[in-house]
Design a protein around this motif. Structure first.
Motif, PDB file in Angstrom:
ATOM      1  N   LEU A 192       0.825  -1.215   0.000  1.00  0.00           N
ATOM      2  CA  LEU A 192       0.000   0.000   0.000  1.00  0.00           C
ATOM      3  C   LEU A 192       0.854   1.258   0.000  1.00  0.00           C
ATOM      4  CD1 LEU A 192      -2.363  -1.187   2.866  1.00  0.00           C
ATOM      5  CD2 LEU A 192      -2.795  -1.393   0.419  1.00  0.00           C
ATOM      6  N   ASN A 193       2.030   1.189  -0.609  1.00  0.00           N
ATOM      7  CA  ASN A 193       2.937   2.330  -0.716  1.00  0.00           C
ATOM      8  C   ASN A 193       3.221   2.990   0.630  1.00  0.00           C
ATOM      9  OD1 ASN A 193       4.618   3.608  -2.470  1.00  0.00           O
ATOM     10  ND2 ASN A 193       3.244   5.346  -2.777  1.00  0.00           N
ATOM     11  N   GLY A 194       3.585   2.223   1.616  1.00  0.00           N
ATOM     12  CA  GLY A 194       3.894   2.796   2.924  1.00  0.00           C
ATOM     13  C   GLY A 194       4.413   1.754   3.887  1.00  0.00           C
ATOM     14  N   PRO A 195       3.497   1.038   4.579  1.00  0.00           N
ATOM     15  CA  PRO A 195       3.961   0.091   5.585  1.00  0.00           C
ATOM     16  C   PRO A 195       4.749  -1.077   4.984  1.00  0.00           C
ATOM     17  CG  PRO A 195       1.563   0.233   5.568  1.00  0.00           C
ATOM     18  CD  PRO A 195       2.053   1.087   4.473  1.00  0.00           C
ATOM     19  N   ARG A 196       5.655  -1.604   5.790  1.00  0.00           N
ATOM     20  CA  ARG A 196       6.424  -2.762   5.350  1.00  0.00           C
ATOM     21  C   ARG A 196       5.691  -4.030   5.776  1.00  0.00           C
ATOM     22  NH1 ARG A 196      12.055  -0.716   5.082  1.00  0.00           N
ATOM     23  NH2 ARG A 196      11.796   1.511   5.361  1.00  0.00           N
ATOM     24  N   GLN A 197       5.555  -4.934   4.817  1.00  0.00           N
ATOM     25  CA  GLN A 197       4.799  -6.168   5.039  1.00  0.00           C
ATOM     26  C   GLN A 197       5.301  -6.940   6.271  1.00  0.00           C
ATOM     27  OE1 GLN A 197       5.188  -9.173   1.956  1.00  0.00           O
ATOM     28  NE2 GLN A 197       2.989  -9.258   1.829  1.00  0.00           N
ATOM     29  N   ALA A 198       6.630  -7.074   6.390  1.00  0.00           N
ATOM     30  CA  ALA A 198       7.182  -7.868   7.483  1.00  0.00           C
ATOM     31  C   ALA A 198       6.830  -7.264   8.840  1.00  0.00           C
ATOM     32  CB  ALA A 198       8.694  -7.981   7.342  1.00  0.00           C
ATOM     33  N   GLN A 199       6.744  -5.932   8.909  1.00  0.00           N
ATOM     34  CA  GLN A 199       6.401  -5.293  10.183  1.00  0.00           C
ATOM     35  C   GLN A 199       4.963  -5.589  10.577  1.00  0.00           C
ATOM     36  OE1 GLN A 199       7.521  -1.178   9.393  1.00  0.00           O
ATOM     37  NE2 GLN A 199       9.040  -1.339  11.003  1.00  0.00           N
ATOM     38  N   LEU A 200       4.062  -5.551   9.594  1.00  0.00           N
ATOM     39  CA  LEU A 200       2.657  -5.849   9.892  1.00  0.00           C
ATOM     40  C   LEU A 200       2.544  -7.277  10.418  1.00  0.00           C
ATOM     41  CD1 LEU A 200       0.998  -4.174   6.773  1.00  0.00           C
ATOM     42  CD2 LEU A 200       1.074  -3.306   9.114  1.00  0.00           C
ATOM     43  N   GLY A 201       3.219  -8.205   9.738  1.00  0.00           N
ATOM     44  CA  GLY A 201       3.200  -9.604  10.171  1.00  0.00           C
ATOM     45  C   GLY A 201       3.775  -9.747  11.563  1.00  0.00           C
ATOM     46  N   ALA A 202       4.904  -9.079  11.814  1.00  0.00           N
ATOM     47  CA  ALA A 202       5.583  -9.204  13.109  1.00  0.00           C
ATOM     48  C   ALA A 202       4.705  -8.666  14.234  1.00  0.00           C
ATOM     49  CB  ALA A 202       6.919  -8.472  13.076  1.00  0.00           C
ATOM     50  N   LEU A 203       4.013  -7.556  13.984  1.00  0.00           N
ATOM     51  CA  LEU A 203       3.159  -6.971  15.036  1.00  0.00           C
ATOM     52  C   LEU A 203       2.023  -7.932  15.384  1.00  0.00           C
ATOM     53  CD1 LEU A 203       2.491  -4.638  16.896  1.00  0.00           C
ATOM     54  CD2 LEU A 203       1.212  -3.565  15.047  1.00  0.00           C
ATOM     55  N   ILE A 204       1.433  -8.554  14.363  1.00  0.00           N
ATOM     56  CA  ILE A 204       0.341  -9.505  14.627  1.00  0.00           C
ATOM     57  C   ILE A 204       0.856 -10.681  15.461  1.00  0.00           C
ATOM     58  CG2 ILE A 204      -1.228 -11.153  13.526  1.00  0.00           C
ATOM     59  CD1 ILE A 204      -1.434  -9.096  11.205  1.00  0.00           C
ATOM     60  N   VAL A 205       2.025 -11.227  15.076  1.00  0.00           N
ATOM     61  CA  VAL A 205       2.588 -12.361  15.818  1.00  0.00           C
ATOM     62  C   VAL A 205       2.903 -11.954  17.257  1.00  0.00           C
ATOM     63  CG1 VAL A 205       4.562 -13.932  15.959  1.00  0.00           C
ATOM     64  CG2 VAL A 205       3.498 -13.474  13.749  1.00  0.00           C
ATOM     65  N   LEU A 206       3.464 -10.761  17.417  1.00  0.00           N
ATOM     66  CA  LEU A 206       3.809 -10.270  18.754  1.00  0.00           C
ATOM     67  C   LEU A 206       2.572 -10.180  19.640  1.00  0.00           C
ATOM     68  CD1 LEU A 206       5.601  -8.856  20.869  1.00  0.00           C
ATOM     69  CD2 LEU A 206       5.419  -6.765  19.556  1.00  0.00           C
ATOM     70  N   LEU A 207       1.495  -9.611  19.106  1.00  0.00           N
ATOM     71  CA  LEU A 207       0.275  -9.453  19.904  1.00  0.00           C
ATOM     72  C   LEU A 207      -0.339 -10.811  20.223  1.00  0.00           C
ATOM     73  CD1 LEU A 207      -1.281  -6.315  18.160  1.00  0.00           C
ATOM     74  CD2 LEU A 207      -0.076  -6.433  20.352  1.00  0.00           C
ATOM     75  N   LEU A 208      -0.334 -11.724  19.251  1.00  0.00           N
ATOM     76  CA  LEU A 208      -0.885 -13.059  19.498  1.00  0.00           C
ATOM     77  C   LEU A 208      -0.084 -13.764  20.595  1.00  0.00           C
ATOM     78  CD1 LEU A 208      -1.736 -14.385  15.906  1.00  0.00           C
ATOM     79  CD2 LEU A 208      -3.321 -13.699  17.728  1.00  0.00           C
ATOM     80  N   ALA A 209       1.250 -13.608  20.559  1.00  0.00           N
ATOM     81  CA  ALA A 209       2.090 -14.262  21.562  1.00  0.00           C
ATOM     82  C   ALA A 209       1.788 -13.696  22.949  1.00  0.00           C
ATOM     83  CB  ALA A 209       3.563 -14.085  21.215  1.00  0.00           C
ATOM     84  N   LEU A 210       1.577 -12.371  23.035  1.00  0.00           N
ATOM     85  CA  LEU A 210       1.277 -11.763  24.335  1.00  0.00           C
ATOM     86  C   LEU A 210      -0.062 -12.257  24.871  1.00  0.00           C
ATOM     87  CD1 LEU A 210       2.469  -8.060  23.799  1.00  0.00           C
ATOM     88  CD2 LEU A 210       3.583  -9.869  25.109  1.00  0.00           C
ATOM     89  N   VAL A 211      -1.055 -12.341  23.982  1.00  0.00           N
ATOM     90  CA  VAL A 211      -2.367 -12.839  24.411  1.00  0.00           C
ATOM     91  C   VAL A 211      -2.241 -14.295  24.863  1.00  0.00           C
ATOM     92  CG1 VAL A 211      -4.683 -13.434  23.604  1.00  0.00           C
ATOM     93  CG2 VAL A 211      -3.666 -11.232  22.973  1.00  0.00           C
ATOM     94  N   ALA A 212      -1.474 -15.083  24.116  1.00  0.00           N
ATOM     95  CA  ALA A 212      -1.304 -16.493  24.470  1.00  0.00           C
ATOM     96  C   ALA A 212      -0.620 -16.625  25.827  1.00  0.00           C
ATOM     97  CB  ALA A 212      -0.503 -17.217  23.392  1.00  0.00           C
TER      98      ALA A 212
END
Lengths: 201, 254
Positions: B213-233
């Protein structure tokens, strides 16, 4: 001893935190906000990454330009081949894996030369001899161009550290695949070439 | 950057060798951790070995299926040593599925097994950083800093060095935590959260990422989702495994 107790307390506090729904929710939300802020702050236009414009001998970058002559003295320039799929194969006549993959390169050349494929056999002449290269090529019935890198300049430019090394360049002049060492399997060659030919047409 | 180690006629691909060392250290570490987590070391070893072999086969078959006629014409090419004719996602999926089937048949406890594997995974991440350093992959964004390195035609962030430093720090933390973990799964989930967090932060200095989308980096979006899921877990595991305690009783309890 005191240090151990401190560490223990640290670990215990963490698990206490983990169990505490309110505090942990606050942490998760905080991380989400900070993370999103960092993503927004480090956002960049699509042209900021991927090498595209810088010539460098690796995948995703523009293939460094060069001009080399064949044994007859005719010059080939990489830029002149823009619009075609180019395979650069660095080789030497004393290198068994280079010799082993030559028949497959020749077959690919015959099958695809009318579909926009150019194979260039770049002989690392600085560590070979033009005569040996030529007699090998003619004995094998090689009909794609053999270029002589007499000074080793192009091999250095392409950071060639092992022979053979093969670069697959798309119609826009961007390197799409690099195969170091060999002989590469016929399937590697065929599937890569087909992919690039279909991508650009 | 030293992608190829030339020993006489032998061209050794250094990145692959470094990864192999990382896997070897990882398996050794995991085997050592296993008994403490109540997992038989031999079975853990089999799990990793089966997963790797299946992953490799799956990756090559996944690639071959896409060019079926080419491989039917020269079936021996299936055995070629070229890493470029591997399909990474197909391989990862095959390896994971085979490991899961094995773990289920041997009735390995899920969280304890993951905990035993964690120090090994951390060591593979360190090796991956060194492999990137050797090959020049995962390179940094152009930047003129006192510590910039010249790579691929530009002065860049030494992103591979950042990657190694982060991975070493995570490995040290995880090894320490592993002995003090409060519940099965804690070491693994903390490792995942830290690794995702490091990626989220460090991806900003990379020059090779995919930008969406001409801005955010794909890997960062993925990493943030994984990070939040790990914290919830982590929260869910902590609540499921540890009986809630009133404040102040924690030290006596341990």
């Amino acid at each position: 001893m005191t240090k151990d107790v401190g560490r223990l307390r640290l670990a215990i506090n963490w698990s206490g935190w983990m169990q505490d729904q309110a505090r942990w929710t606050a942490l998760v939300v905080g991380v989400a906000v900070l993370g999103a802020a960092w993503i927004a702050y480090s956002a960049a236009p699509a042209s900021a990454t991927t090498g595209g414009h810088i010539p460098s001998p690796r995948e995703g970058f523009q293939a460094p330009s060069f001009a080399l002559t064949n044994p007859a003295g005719e010059t080939t320039r990489l830029e002149d081949l823009r619009g075609q799929v180019v395979v650069l194969n660095f080789w030497a006549s004393w290198c068994p894996p280079c010799k082993a993959e030559m028949p497959d390169l020749q077959a690919a050349h015959m099958a695809n030369k009318d579909r926009g494929l150019v194979i260039l056999g770049i002989n690392s002449t600085i560590q070979d001899s033009a005569d040996a290269a030529l007699s090998f090529a003619s004995a094998q019935g090689i009909t794609f161009p053999i270029l002589l890198d007499r000074t080793g300049e192009v091999s250095r430019q392409y950071l060639v550290r092992a022979l053979p090394t093969t670069f697959f360049i798309d119609r826009q002049g961007i390197i799409r695949k690099v195969v170091v060492g060999g002989p590469m399997s016929e399937a590697t060659l065929t599937s890569t070439v087909r992919n690039l030919l279909e991508a650009g047409s | 950057m030293l992608p190829i180690l030339q020993l006489g006629p032998l061209a050794i691909q250094l990145p692959g060798l470094l990864l192999l060392v990382g896997v070897w250290v990882g398996v050794t570490l995991a085997e050592r951790q296993a008994p403490r987590h109540g997992v038989p070391p031999a079975q853990l070893n089999n799990l990793v070995f089966l997963g790797l072999v299946a992953g490799l086969i799956g990756a090559r078959l996944g690639y071959a299926v896409r060019y079926a006629d080419v491989y039917l014409a020269s079936p021996l090419s299936l055995l070629a040593l070229t890493p470029v004719t591997l399909a990474p996602i197909d391989g990862a999926a095959t390896g994971l599925i085979v490991s899961l089937i094995y773990a289920q048949r041997k009735e390995l406890p899920l969280w304890a097994t993951l905990d035993s594997l964690t120090p090994g995974l951390a060591s593979v991440m360190v090796a991956l950083g060194f492999a990137h350093l050797a090959s020049g992959d995962a390179f940094g964004a152009p930047a003129s800093l006192p510590w910039s390195v010249d790579l691929w035609g530009a002065a860049r962030h030494p992103s591979q060095v950042y990657e190694i430093l982060a991975a070493v720090a995570i490995m040290v933390l995880v090894l320490r935590l592993d002995r003090k973990a409060q519940f099965p799964g804690m070491a693994f989930l903390v490792f995942i959260a830290l690794t995702a967090g490091a990626r989220l932060f460090l991806e900003a200095f990379r020059g090779d990422g995919v930008i969406v989308l001409n801005g955010p980096r794909q890997a960062q979006l993925g990493a943030l989702i994984v990070l939040l899921l790990a914290l919830v877990a982590l929260h869910l595991r902590a609540r499921a495994e540890i009986p809630p305690l009133p404040q102040g009783e924690h030290i006596e309890k341990t």
